[in-house]
Design an enzyme around this catalytic site. Structure first.
Site, PDB file in Angstrom:
ATOM      1  N   SER A  33     -14.008  20.896  -3.593  1.00  0.00           N
ATOM      2  CA  SER A  33     -14.909  19.758  -3.414  1.00  0.00           C
ATOM      3  C   SER A  33     -14.223  18.401  -3.496  1.00  0.00           C
ATOM      4  O   SER A  33     -14.735  17.421  -2.966  1.00  0.00           O
ATOM      5  CB  SER A  33     -16.056  19.810  -4.418  1.00  0.00           C
ATOM      6  OG  SER A  33     -15.599  19.525  -5.708  1.00  0.00           O
ATOM      7  N   LYS A  77     -16.289  14.962  -9.861  1.00  0.00           N
ATOM      8  CA  LYS A  77     -16.824  14.276  -8.679  1.00  0.00           C
ATOM      9  C   LYS A  77     -16.520  12.777  -8.771  1.00  0.00           C
ATOM     10  O   LYS A  77     -16.166  12.260  -9.809  1.00  0.00           O
ATOM     11  CB  LYS A  77     -18.350  14.456  -8.571  1.00  0.00           C
ATOM     12  CG  LYS A  77     -18.832  15.884  -8.599  1.00  0.00           C
ATOM     13  CD  LYS A  77     -18.488  16.633  -7.354  1.00  0.00           C
ATOM     14  CE  LYS A  77     -18.979  18.082  -7.459  1.00  0.00           C
ATOM     15  NZ  LYS A  77     -18.475  18.911  -6.427  1.00  0.00           N
TER      16      LYS A  77
END
Length: 150
Positions: A33, A77
């Site tokens: 990710s 993230k």
């Protein structure tokens, strides 16, 4: 004498606990990710815990947070928006229609750098600031890629 060593060991253990939980920690960011910032196989990073505690996170910071969908997991993230901001989420698919989202106060919008392979706020919505564990500041492994995280 043995009691003296026991007290020193307890003091050392307490110091390690405080530093690890309230100052900085080493951890590994694994998964696709955050490509190309981090390798899918995993990078070892230094995470500092002071910035989230004082509320000085900024858009663009890479953070570790408890997963909103599974509290036993941690996600890595990038902050795309803070409370009160309006964000335009990245598209998952080329022809997908996305609408602007206004983030409630006390929450952040998190997205991976690899939008086609990231489960993030586009799936689970804005994340409470309280779930942020720390800000990733330095990638230390692999050594050939050692650098500050931007």
């Amino acid at each position: 004498m043995l009691l003296d060593y026991g007290f020193k060991l307890i003091k050392f253990g307490s110091l390690v606990y405080v530093v690890k939980n309230y100052v900085f920690d080493l951890t590994m960011c694994v998964g696709p990710s955050m490509l190309p910032t981090f390798n899918a196989a995993g990078d070892i990073v230094i995470v500092e815990h002071i910035t989230p505690r004082f509320g000085t996170l900024k858009v663009g910071d890479v953070v570790l947070a408890k997963s909103p969908t599974n509290p036993r997991k941690t996600v890595c993230k990038r902050i795309r928006g803070l409370g009160g901001d309006t964000v335009n989420p990245a598209k998952l698919y080329p022809h997908q229609r996305v609408s602007a989202k206004t983030i409630p106060i006390g929450r952040v919008w998190l997205e991976g750098d690899n939008p086609t392979n990231s489960t993030d706020s586009r799936s689970y919505g804005p994340v409470p600031e309280a779930l942020i564990k720390g800000k990733v500041v330095l990638k230390i492994w692999p050594l050939s890629e050692m650098s500050y995280v931007k």
